[in-house]
Design a protein around this motif. Sequence first.
Motif, PDB file in Angstrom:
ATOM      1  N   LEU A  84      53.524  23.177  67.896  1.00 18.70           N
ATOM      2  CA  LEU A  84      52.898  23.783  66.728  1.00 18.70           C
ATOM      3  C   LEU A  84      51.456  23.297  66.564  1.00 18.70           C
ATOM      4  CD1 LEU A  84      55.862  23.673  64.194  1.00 18.70           C
ATOM      5  CD2 LEU A  84      54.939  25.680  65.364  1.00 18.70           C
ATOM      6  N   LYS A  85      51.214  22.021  66.848  1.00 20.11           N
ATOM      7  CA  LYS A  85      49.841  21.515  66.777  1.00 20.11           C
ATOM      8  C   LYS A  85      48.957  22.226  67.793  1.00 20.11           C
ATOM      9  CE  LYS A  85      50.109  16.856  64.926  1.00 20.11           C
ATOM     10  NZ  LYS A  85      49.863  15.428  65.209  1.00 20.11           N
ATOM     11  N   ALA A  86      49.486  22.443  68.989  1.00 19.35           N
ATOM     12  CA  ALA A  86      48.714  23.136  70.023  1.00 19.35           C
ATOM     13  C   ALA A  86      48.411  24.564  69.590  1.00 19.35           C
ATOM     14  CB  ALA A  86      49.480  23.131  71.344  1.00 19.35           C
ATOM     15  N   GLU A  87      49.380  25.221  68.955  1.00 22.46           N
ATOM     16  CA  GLU A  87      49.162  26.596  68.489  1.00 22.46           C
ATOM     17  C   GLU A  87      48.130  26.628  67.367  1.00 22.46           C
ATOM     18  OE1 GLU A  87      51.759  30.379  66.847  1.00 22.46           O
ATOM     19  OE2 GLU A  87      52.772  28.702  67.805  1.00 22.46           O
ATOM     20  N   ILE A  88      48.195  25.671  66.479  1.00 23.49           N
ATOM     21  CA  ILE A  88      47.213  25.596  65.385  1.00 23.49           C
ATOM     22  C   ILE A  88      45.823  25.354  65.962  1.00 23.49           C
ATOM     23  CG2 ILE A  88      46.438  24.138  63.473  1.00 23.49           C
ATOM     24  CD1 ILE A  88      49.370  23.870  62.658  1.00 23.49           C
ATOM     25  N   ASP A  89      45.721  24.471  66.939  1.00 24.40           N
ATOM     26  CA  ASP A  89      44.420  24.206  67.555  1.00 24.40           C
ATOM     27  C   ASP A  89      43.868  25.446  68.241  1.00 24.40           C
ATOM     28  OD1 ASP A  89      44.351  21.628  66.676  1.00 24.40           O
ATOM     29  OD2 ASP A  89      45.131  20.766  68.540  1.00 24.40           O
ATOM     30  N   LYS A  90      44.770  26.297  68.748  1.00 20.62           N
ATOM     31  CA  LYS A  90      44.332  27.520  69.408  1.00 20.62           C
ATOM     32  C   LYS A  90      43.629  28.449  68.411  1.00 20.62           C
ATOM     33  CE  LYS A  90      47.789  29.335  71.530  1.00 20.62           C
ATOM     34  NZ  LYS A  90      48.846  30.150  72.136  1.00 20.62           N
ATOM     35  N   TYR A  91      44.134  28.488  67.185  1.00 21.87           N
ATOM     36  CA  TYR A  91      43.568  29.383  66.165  1.00 21.87           C
ATOM     37  C   TYR A  91      42.583  28.680  65.245  1.00 21.87           C
ATOM     38  CZ  TYR A  91      47.331  32.413  67.682  1.00 21.87           C
ATOM     39  OH  TYR A  91      48.164  33.168  68.438  1.00 21.87           O
ATOM     40  N   ARG A  92      42.254  27.449  65.540  1.00 23.99           N
ATOM     41  CA  ARG A  92      41.382  26.658  64.673  1.00 23.99           C
ATOM     42  C   ARG A  92      39.996  27.287  64.540  1.00 23.99           C
ATOM     43  NH1 ARG A  92      38.046  21.925  64.715  1.00 23.99           N
ATOM     44  NH2 ARG A  92      38.578  20.618  62.947  1.00 23.99           N
ATOM     45  N   GLU A  93      39.510  27.927  65.590  1.00 22.99           N
ATOM     46  CA  GLU A  93      38.170  28.513  65.554  1.00 22.99           C
ATOM     47  C   GLU A  93      38.065  29.655  64.554  1.00 22.99           C
ATOM     48  OE1 GLU A  93      37.345  29.674  69.521  1.00 22.99           O
ATOM     49  OE2 GLU A  93      37.193  27.624  70.256  1.00 22.99           O
ATOM     50  N   CYS A  94      39.201  30.259  64.198  1.00 24.09           N
ATOM     51  CA  CYS A  94      39.185  31.388  63.274  1.00 24.09           C
ATOM     52  C   CYS A  94      39.362  30.955  61.820  1.00 24.09           C
ATOM     53  CB  CYS A  94      40.293  32.374  63.644  1.00 24.09           C
ATOM     54  SG  CYS A  94      40.110  33.056  65.290  1.00 24.09           S
ATOM     55  N   ASP A  95      39.607  29.693  61.582  1.00 21.21           N
ATOM     56  CA  ASP A  95      39.794  29.183  60.230  1.00 21.21           C
ATOM     57  C   ASP A  95      38.472  29.258  59.475  1.00 21.21           C
ATOM     58  OD1 ASP A  95      40.689  27.961  57.964  1.00 21.21           O
ATOM     59  OD2 ASP A  95      40.852  25.957  58.843  1.00 21.21           O
ATOM     60  N   PRO A  96      38.453  29.934  58.310  1.00 22.13           N
ATOM     61  CA  PRO A  96      37.187  30.081  57.572  1.00 22.13           C
ATOM     62  C   PRO A  96      36.551  28.742  57.196  1.00 22.13           C
ATOM     63  CG  PRO A  96      38.908  31.442  56.582  1.00 22.13           C
ATOM     64  CD  PRO A  96      39.546  30.637  57.650  1.00 22.13           C
ATOM     65  N   ASP A  97      37.360  27.757  56.848  1.00 25.53           N
ATOM     66  CA  ASP A  97      36.801  26.456  56.484  1.00 25.53           C
ATOM     67  C   ASP A  97      36.108  25.807  57.681  1.00 25.53           C
ATOM     68  OD1 ASP A  97      37.821  26.762  53.937  1.00 25.53           O
ATOM     69  OD2 ASP A  97      39.701  25.709  54.416  1.00 25.53           O
ATOM     70  N   VAL A  98      36.733  25.910  58.847  1.00 24.67           N
ATOM     71  CA  VAL A  98      36.153  25.322  60.056  1.00 24.67           C
ATOM     72  C   VAL A  98      34.876  26.055  60.440  1.00 24.67           C
ATOM     73  CG1 VAL A  98      36.545  24.882  62.510  1.00 24.67           C
ATOM     74  CG2 VAL A  98      38.381  24.485  60.874  1.00 24.67           C
ATOM     75  N   VAL A  99      34.893  27.377  60.319  1.00 24.47           N
ATOM     76  CA  VAL A  99      33.708  28.166  60.665  1.00 24.47           C
ATOM     77  C   VAL A  99      32.552  27.792  59.746  1.00 24.47           C
ATOM     78  CG1 VAL A  99      32.756  30.498  60.698  1.00 24.47           C
ATOM     79  CG2 VAL A  99      35.011  30.083  61.661  1.00 24.47           C
ATOM     80  N   GLU A 100      32.828  27.668  58.457  1.00 22.65           N
ATOM     81  CA  GLU A 100      31.777  27.305  57.507  1.00 22.65           C
ATOM     82  C   GLU A 100      31.257  25.899  57.794  1.00 22.65           C
ATOM     83  OE1 GLU A 100      28.973  27.855  54.841  1.00 22.65           O
ATOM     84  OE2 GLU A 100      30.415  29.396  55.420  1.00 22.65           O
ATOM     85  N   GLU A 101      32.168  24.999  58.153  1.00 23.60           N
ATOM     86  CA  GLU A 101      31.754  23.638  58.492  1.00 23.60           C
ATOM     87  C   GLU A 101      30.853  23.645  59.734  1.00 23.60           C
ATOM     88  OE1 GLU A 101      33.933  19.703  60.244  1.00 23.60           O
ATOM     89  OE2 GLU A 101      34.967  20.793  58.654  1.00 23.60           O
ATOM     90  N   MET A 102      31.211  24.471  60.721  1.00 23.11           N
ATOM     91  CA  MET A 102      30.397  24.566  61.929  1.00 23.11           C
ATOM     92  C   MET A 102      29.020  25.139  61.604  1.00 23.11           C
ATOM     93  SD  MET A 102      33.350  25.808  64.573  1.00 23.11           S
ATOM     94  CE  MET A 102      32.282  26.233  65.903  1.00 23.11           C
ATOM     95  N   ARG A 103      28.982  26.127  60.726  1.00 25.20           N
ATOM     96  CA  ARG A 103      27.689  26.701  60.324  1.00 25.20           C
ATOM     97  C   ARG A 103      26.830  25.656  59.632  1.00 25.20           C
ATOM     98  NH1 ARG A 103      29.755  32.444  57.961  1.00 25.20           N
ATOM     99  NH2 ARG A 103      29.998  33.485  59.963  1.00 25.20           N
TER     100      ARG A 103
END
Length: 165
Positions: A84-103
């Motif tokens: 499940l952690k691996a699957e979550i990491d796969k979709y991590r790039e699409c997480d709005p919070d992560v995207v905003e943090e990257m921006r």
Amino acid sequence: MEKTEKVTPLSQCFLQERPYSLHLWYMGLDKLLGFSASSFAESSQKKEALQKSIEKSKIGREDTTERAALIEELAALRQKKEQLKAEIDKYRECDPDVVEEMRGETRRDCMDKGQGQTNKIAKEAANRWTDNIFSIKSWAKRKFGFEESRIDKSFGIPEDLDYID
């Protein structure tokens, strides 16, 4: 005058010096390794205390079928957790919070480097390449007499290609 010395056999010299040199050698080892009668007694007491704590910890951990089943279930759950952690990491790039943090990090990096004009420079470069594509298309039309749609199709140029505002 002649000087004469009494020469002692070599083996006798070593035999005379050995006990004292061994004593010094053993003393050096004792200091180096930290051995003494008191430290040996302390070490043996620690060993006994550890043996007792091992015996106490074994109580309740006897091998039973119920315990074996629980251990297998725990292993299966841990494996599922990793999946499940691996699957979550796969979709991590699409997480709005992560995207905003990257921006935010990108903006901070640009400001730290003194490149506040990064977006403007990127737009200018994209427009320059778009202009180059249009120039080559018009050259091909004049030189070879091709239609614009045929050039677009041959080179995979999208129909809606335009400058960035």
